[in-house]
Scaffold this motif. Structure first.
Motif, PDB file in Angstrom:
ATOM      1  N   ASP A  54       0.788  -1.314  -0.043  1.00  0.00           N
ATOM      2  CA  ASP A  54       0.138   0.091  -0.080  1.00  0.00           C
ATOM      3  C   ASP A  54       0.786   1.245  -0.062  1.00  0.00           C
ATOM      4  O   ASP A  54       0.532   2.268  -0.652  1.00  0.00           O
ATOM      5  N   LYS A  57       3.101   1.178  -3.533  1.00  0.00           N
ATOM      6  CA  LYS A  57       1.811   1.219  -4.916  1.00  0.00           C
ATOM      7  C   LYS A  57       2.438   0.744  -5.944  1.00  0.00           C
ATOM      8  O   LYS A  57       2.758   1.529  -6.969  1.00  0.00           O
ATOM      9  N   ASP A  59       3.020  -1.167  -9.813  1.00  0.00           N
ATOM     10  CA  ASP A  59       2.234  -1.761 -10.828  1.00  0.00           C
ATOM     11  C   ASP A  59       2.194  -3.288 -11.203  1.00  0.00           C
ATOM     12  O   ASP A  59       1.248  -3.863 -11.631  1.00  0.00           O
ATOM     13  N   VAL A  98      -4.463  -3.250  -4.391  1.00  0.00           N
ATOM     14  CA  VAL A  98      -3.625  -1.829  -5.163  1.00  0.00           C
ATOM     15  C   VAL A  98      -3.872  -1.713  -6.793  1.00  0.00           C
ATOM     16  O   VAL A  98      -3.502  -1.044  -7.280  1.00  0.00           O
TER      17      VAL A  98
END
Length: 286
Positions: A54, A57, A59, A98
């Motif tokens: 978190d 974050k 990809d 996320v």
């Protein structure tokens, strides 16, 4: 710039992935032990994984962390289950939260090793060892809790780190002959080739289970002879059966007799083809 979180970044595949992507992405590198640009992350703790993911974050999350010592997994089931099953579960939960893609690396050991033809992604797993069973539980957790996931099964992996190729080269320094198993079949796969394959599927939305091994197949004894041939080493390789090897090394866990994976989904959905195992080995040794 794309952010990629790599767990187990100090392992053979973790290192190969860093070289493959280079400076085209922003890496968040994690492992059990921190170091230069490497952050500590205990993937067996859900709270720690959720907070970490978190915060950064990413990809993409590429999970290279695993308990891969086959004999060690037999002796310590809890440790193997935490790392090979609970860890992937935690990463799947966090990646979904996320919106990150998850690439989870698995193994041929999820199969019993008694096949008679190359194993496809839709053949039914039935692991027989603690390592295989815990890795298969990890796969099931990824499918259960993840959203955008790839499961990549590989086999006979070697790269920058402790591996079969280096072991044979080291033994050749002090032995005139070696006894190597000849009745276990598989496809030696370089971490470099697997990293290239992961780089190929990662940007896509072609989610699912993939097999990722070098093309062609061999046995451990012939593999050893090819290593020595490429390096010009004159050491005799005695071909022994698994049963004969077990008598010489009674503490070793049973290995699959047949580990030839068919990269069916990779070929069918992307047309991508991994290198022949002999060509990949030559690139590695040179």
């Amino acid at each position: 710039m794309k952010k990629i979180l790599v767990t187990g970044c100090n392992g053979q595949l973790g290192r190969a992935i860093q070289i493959e992507y280079g400076t085209d992405v922003e890496f968040i590198l994690t492992d059990v032990v921190e170091g230069d640009n490497i952050l500590p992350l205990n993937i067996t703790s859900l709270e720690e994984v959720l907070a970490f993911v978190d915060n950064v974050k990413p990809d993409v999350i590429i999970n290279c962390a695993a308990a891969t010592n086959v004999d060690g997994c037999e002796k310590d089931w809890d440790f193997a289950y935490k790392l090979n099953a609970i860890g992937p579960r935690n990463l799947a939960i966090a990646s979904k939260k996320v919106g990150a893609k998850l690439i989870h690396v698995s193994t041929d050991y999820v199969f019993p090793g008694n096949a008679s033809a190359p194993i496809t992604e839709f053949d039914q797993p039935a692991p027989i060892s603690a390592y295989g069973k815990t890795k298969y539980e990890g796969e099931k957790f990824v499918r259960m809790f993840g959203d955008k996931w790839f499961i990549v099964r590989t086999a006979w992996l070697y790269g920058d780190g402790k591996n079969f190729v280096k072991t044979m080269l080291k033994l050749a320094e002090t032995h005139d002959e070696l006894s190597v198993v000849c009745d276990q079949l598989g496809s030696p796969t370089s971490a470099v080739e697997l990293a290239r394959m992961i780089h190929h599927i990662e940007p896509t939305e072609n989610y699912g289970i993939f097999h990722g091994t070098c093309e062609g197949d061999t046995n451990w004894a012939d593999f050893t002879e090819e290593i020595f041939r490429v390096k010009g080493i004159n050491v005799k390789v005695n071909h022994v059966t698994s049963e004969e090897y077990k008598k010489m090394n009674p503490a070793s866990a049973d290995r699959p007799h047949y580990s030839i994976l068919d990269n069916y989904m990779l070929r069918l959905t992307t047309g991508y083809k991994m290198a022949d195992w002999k060509d990949a080995l030559k690139e590695y040794l040179n």
